[in-house]
Scaffold this motif. Structure first.
Motif, PDB file in Angstrom:
ATOM      1  N   VAL A 118       0.712  -1.250  -0.265  1.00  6.11           N
ATOM      2  CA  VAL A 118       0.545   0.158   0.094  1.00  6.11           C
ATOM      3  C   VAL A 118       1.111   1.794   0.229  1.00  6.11           C
ATOM      4  CG1 VAL A 118      -1.233   1.186   1.558  1.00  6.11           C
ATOM      5  CG2 VAL A 118      -1.991  -1.276   1.622  1.00  6.11           C
ATOM      6  N   LEU A 119       1.537   0.979   1.180  1.00 11.79           N
ATOM      7  CA  LEU A 119       3.056   2.398   1.051  1.00 11.79           C
ATOM      8  C   LEU A 119       3.879   2.687  -0.312  1.00 11.79           C
ATOM      9  CD1 LEU A 119       4.606   2.394   4.235  1.00 11.79           C
ATOM     10  CD2 LEU A 119       2.797   3.829   4.430  1.00 11.79           C
ATOM     11  N   SER A 120       3.766   1.238  -1.604  1.00 12.69           N
ATOM     12  CA  SER A 120       4.313   2.022  -2.744  1.00 12.69           C
ATOM     13  C   SER A 120       3.722   2.156  -3.654  1.00 12.69           C
ATOM     14  CB  SER A 120       5.180   0.164  -2.766  1.00 12.69           C
ATOM     15  OG  SER A 120       3.818  -0.640  -3.139  1.00 12.69           O
ATOM     16  N   MET A 121       2.035   2.115  -3.411  1.00 11.55           N
ATOM     17  CA  MET A 121       1.709   1.928  -4.447  1.00 11.55           C
ATOM     18  C   MET A 121       1.160   3.970  -3.891  1.00 11.55           C
ATOM     19  SD  MET A 121      -0.792  -0.955  -4.962  1.00 11.55           S
ATOM     20  CE  MET A 121      -2.556  -0.460  -5.493  1.00 11.55           C
ATOM     21  N   MET A 122       1.548   4.595  -3.221  1.00 10.47           N
ATOM     22  CA  MET A 122       1.058   6.022  -2.889  1.00 10.47           C
ATOM     23  C   MET A 122       1.660   6.869  -3.521  1.00 10.47           C
ATOM     24  SD  MET A 122      -1.005   6.129  -0.962  1.00 10.47           S
ATOM     25  CE  MET A 122      -1.632   5.695   1.275  1.00 10.47           C
ATOM     26  N   PRO A 123       1.157   8.478  -4.426  1.00  9.84           N
ATOM     27  CA  PRO A 123       2.046   8.936  -5.070  1.00  9.84           C
ATOM     28  C   PRO A 123       3.294   9.929  -4.511  1.00  9.84           C
ATOM     29  CG  PRO A 123      -0.366   9.743  -3.687  1.00  9.84           C
ATOM     30  CD  PRO A 123      -0.316   8.860  -3.574  1.00  9.84           C
ATOM     31  N   SER A 124       3.380   9.751  -3.487  1.00 11.94           N
ATOM     32  CA  SER A 124       4.885  10.622  -2.714  1.00 11.94           C
ATOM     33  C   SER A 124       5.726   9.162  -2.865  1.00 11.94           C
ATOM     34  CB  SER A 124       4.015  10.554  -0.896  1.00 11.94           C
ATOM     35  OG  SER A 124       5.534  11.177  -0.960  1.00 11.94           O
ATOM     36  N   MET A 125       7.090  10.015  -3.579  1.00 15.80           N
ATOM     37  CA  MET A 125       7.440   9.649  -3.404  1.00 15.80           C
ATOM     38  C   MET A 125       8.790   9.737  -1.859  1.00 15.80           C
ATOM     39  SD  MET A 125       9.761   8.377  -6.017  1.00 15.80           S
ATOM     40  CE  MET A 125      11.221   8.153  -6.519  1.00 15.80           C
ATOM     41  N   GLN A 126       8.496  10.292  -1.229  1.00 17.65           N
ATOM     42  CA  GLN A 126       9.143  10.048   0.339  1.00 17.65           C
ATOM     43  C   GLN A 126       8.238   8.235   1.520  1.00 17.65           C
ATOM     44  OE1 GLN A 126       7.899  13.235   2.850  1.00 17.65           O
ATOM     45  NE2 GLN A 126      10.317  13.254   3.507  1.00 17.65           N
ATOM     46  N   LEU A 127       7.261   8.065   0.730  1.00 17.59           N
ATOM     47  CA  LEU A 127       6.745   6.753   1.229  1.00 17.59           C
ATOM     48  C   LEU A 127       6.668   5.453  -0.028  1.00 17.59           C
ATOM     49  CD1 LEU A 127       2.846   7.938   1.565  1.00 17.59           C
ATOM     50  CD2 LEU A 127       4.411   7.194   3.090  1.00 17.59           C
ATOM     51  N   LYS A 128       7.311   6.156  -1.164  1.00 16.60           N
ATOM     52  CA  LYS A 128       8.004   4.923  -1.717  1.00 16.60           C
ATOM     53  C   LYS A 128       9.624   4.397  -1.620  1.00 16.60           C
ATOM     54  CE  LYS A 128       5.365   5.783  -6.149  1.00 16.60           C
ATOM     55  NZ  LYS A 128       5.476   5.767  -7.643  1.00 16.60           N
ATOM     56  N   ASN A 129       9.724   5.730  -0.832  1.00 13.59           N
ATOM     57  CA  ASN A 129      11.192   4.996  -0.695  1.00 13.59           C
ATOM     58  C   ASN A 129      11.244   4.584   0.959  1.00 13.59           C
ATOM     59  OD1 ASN A 129      12.821   6.823  -2.778  1.00 13.59           O
ATOM     60  ND2 ASN A 129      13.191   8.284  -1.230  1.00 13.59           N
ATOM     61  N   ILE A 130       9.900   5.050   1.632  1.00 19.84           N
ATOM     62  CA  ILE A 130      10.424   4.829   2.948  1.00 19.84           C
ATOM     63  C   ILE A 130       9.775   2.609   2.932  1.00 19.84           C
ATOM     64  CG2 ILE A 130       8.784   4.001   5.334  1.00 19.84           C
ATOM     65  CD1 ILE A 130       8.778   7.364   5.248  1.00 19.84           C
ATOM     66  N   LEU A 132      10.397   1.060   0.764  1.00 14.31           N
ATOM     67  CA  LEU A 132      11.611   0.263   0.084  1.00 14.31           C
ATOM     68  C   LEU A 132      12.767  -0.427   1.344  1.00 14.31           C
ATOM     69  CD1 LEU A 132      12.745   1.572  -3.740  1.00 14.31           C
ATOM     70  CD2 LEU A 132      12.387  -1.065  -3.083  1.00 14.31           C
ATOM     71  N   LEU A 133      12.744   0.816   2.572  1.00 12.87           N
ATOM     72  CA  LEU A 133      13.338   0.467   3.385  1.00 12.87           C
ATOM     73  C   LEU A 133      12.847  -0.040   4.634  1.00 12.87           C
ATOM     74  CD1 LEU A 133      14.337   4.854   4.206  1.00 12.87           C
ATOM     75  CD2 LEU A 133      16.056   2.556   4.060  1.00 12.87           C
ATOM     76  N   LEU A 134      12.090  -0.403   4.321  1.00 12.19           N
ATOM     77  CA  LEU A 134      11.110  -1.548   5.129  1.00 12.19           C
ATOM     78  C   LEU A 134      10.799  -2.738   4.851  1.00 12.19           C
ATOM     79  CD1 LEU A 134       9.350  -0.998   7.953  1.00 12.19           C
ATOM     80  CD2 LEU A 134       7.034  -0.654   5.747  1.00 12.19           C
ATOM     81  N   TRP A 135      11.180  -2.533   3.393  1.00 13.61           N
ATOM     82  CA  TRP A 135      11.302  -4.109   2.822  1.00 13.61           C
ATOM     83  C   TRP A 135      12.732  -4.586   3.047  1.00 13.61           C
ATOM     84  CZ3 TRP A 135       8.237  -7.524   1.312  1.00 13.61           C
ATOM     85  CH2 TRP A 135       7.281  -7.585   0.122  1.00 13.61           C
ATOM     86  N   LEU A 136      13.235  -4.388   2.799  1.00 14.21           N
ATOM     87  CA  LEU A 136      14.885  -4.604   3.556  1.00 14.21           C
ATOM     88  C   LEU A 136      15.232  -4.993   5.200  1.00 14.21           C
ATOM     89  CD1 LEU A 136      18.131  -4.718   2.170  1.00 14.21           C
ATOM     90  CD2 LEU A 136      18.196  -2.529   3.372  1.00 14.21           C
ATOM     91  N   PHE A 137      14.755  -3.423   5.722  1.00 15.70           N
ATOM     92  CA  PHE A 137      14.243  -4.100   7.317  1.00 15.70           C
ATOM     93  C   PHE A 137      13.366  -5.190   7.332  1.00 15.70           C
ATOM     94  CE2 PHE A 137      12.588  -3.487  11.202  1.00 15.70           C
ATOM     95  CZ  PHE A 137      13.315  -3.345  12.390  1.00 15.70           C
ATOM     96  N   VAL A 138      12.772  -5.196   7.375  1.00 11.58           N
ATOM     97  CA  VAL A 138      11.908  -7.319   7.024  1.00 11.58           C
ATOM     98  C   VAL A 138      12.555  -8.246   7.250  1.00 11.58           C
ATOM     99  CG1 VAL A 138       9.687  -8.513   6.352  1.00 11.58           C
ATOM    100  CG2 VAL A 138       9.748  -5.947   7.738  1.00 11.58           C
ATOM    101  N   ILE A 139      13.258  -7.980   5.660  1.00 11.18           N
ATOM    102  CA  ILE A 139      13.773  -9.560   4.492  1.00 11.18           C
ATOM    103  C   ILE A 139      14.911  -9.523   6.386  1.00 11.18           C
ATOM    104  CG2 ILE A 139      15.435 -10.216   3.257  1.00 11.18           C
ATOM    105  CD1 ILE A 139      13.422  -9.118   1.061  1.00 11.18           C
ATOM    106  N   VAL A 140      15.520  -8.114   6.327  1.00  8.73           N
ATOM    107  CA  VAL A 140      17.607  -8.601   7.174  1.00  8.73           C
ATOM    108  C   VAL A 140      16.239  -9.331   8.816  1.00  8.73           C
ATOM    109  CG1 VAL A 140      18.955  -7.896   8.085  1.00  8.73           C
ATOM    110  CG2 VAL A 140      18.752  -7.576   6.725  1.00  8.73           C
ATOM    111  N   LEU A 141      15.754  -8.759   9.373  1.00 12.00           N
ATOM    112  CA  LEU A 141      15.079  -8.971  10.020  1.00 12.00           C
ATOM    113  C   LEU A 141      14.579 -10.989  10.444  1.00 12.00           C
ATOM    114  CD1 LEU A 141      12.586  -6.862  12.140  1.00 12.00           C
ATOM    115  CD2 LEU A 141      14.630  -7.272  13.339  1.00 12.00           C
TER     116      LEU A 141
END
Length: 196
Positions: A118-130, A132-141
């Motif tokens: 849902v966050l990646s589908m938002m028009p805001s570039m900041q939310l898209k970056n967040i 991506l970082l959340l994906w990385l964080f979850v995968i590492v965890l």
């Protein structure tokens, strides 16, 4: 014509033949005698061969259906007798209980993935970056948590079942961590926090 011939004058006798003693009629046989109305249909079903291929296929289909029904019930109740081969045995049961007794990051992956999507589908570039970082964080965890579970599970399996074959048990447990607790089959038999 096809009998084996012995040398003349020799009589063939079995070497290890022990005289069989008749069973004592007063001795119990260990099980009750079935009633006639139970024994006859059972005997008929075992001895009667199918008349044609269609009957044989129908019987086979019914047998497969009953076996699958028993397997489904066993997956829901945890009955070891009818579980599939991949879930049978004390090692697999311990691996299931080990995973079911704790919270894991991997079981929260699906709900978190929906939020990230849902966050990646938002028009805001900041939310898209967040996202991506959340994906990385979850995968590492998930990787760190899975390595920790694998190490602890291997150690506990070595202590508890030193002589049992343990091949595939850790991978089996890690695959179970990826499922939500209520969707796991066989159903969890231990509560969270309970030591297996």
């Amino acid at each position: 014509m096809f009998r084996s011939r012995t040398k003349e004058g020799q009589v063939s006798t079995p070497v290890d033949a022990e005289p069989t003693q008749p069973r004592d009629p007063e001795a119990p046989k260990g099980r009750p005698t079935p009633k006639r109305n139970e024994a006859q249909p059972q005997r008929r079903s075992l001895t009667k061969a199918p008349a044609n291929r269609k009957d044989a296929a129908r019987r086979q289909k019914e047998a497969r259906r009953t076996a699958l029904a028993k397997q489904r019930e066993a997956l829901a109740s945890g009955d070891e007798r009818y579980l599939p081969v991949r879930d049978k045995g004390p090692v697999r049961r311990f691996a299931r209980d080990f995973v079911d007794s704790r919270w894991t990051v991997a079981e929260l992956f699906l709900p978190i993935a929906v939020v990230i999507l849902v966050l990646s589908m938002m028009p805001s570039m900041q939310l898209k970056n967040i996202s991506l970082l959340l994906w990385l964080f979850v995968i590492v965890l998930i990787v760190i948590d899975s390595v920790g579970i694998a190490i602890r599970l291997k150690r506990r399996l070595r202590e508890k079942y030193p002589d049992e074959p343990k091949r595939g048990a850790v991978a089996y447990a890690l695959m179970r961590t990826l499922q939500l607790r209520r969707m796991r089959l066989p159903k969890p038999q231990v509560a969270r926090g309970e030591r297996p």
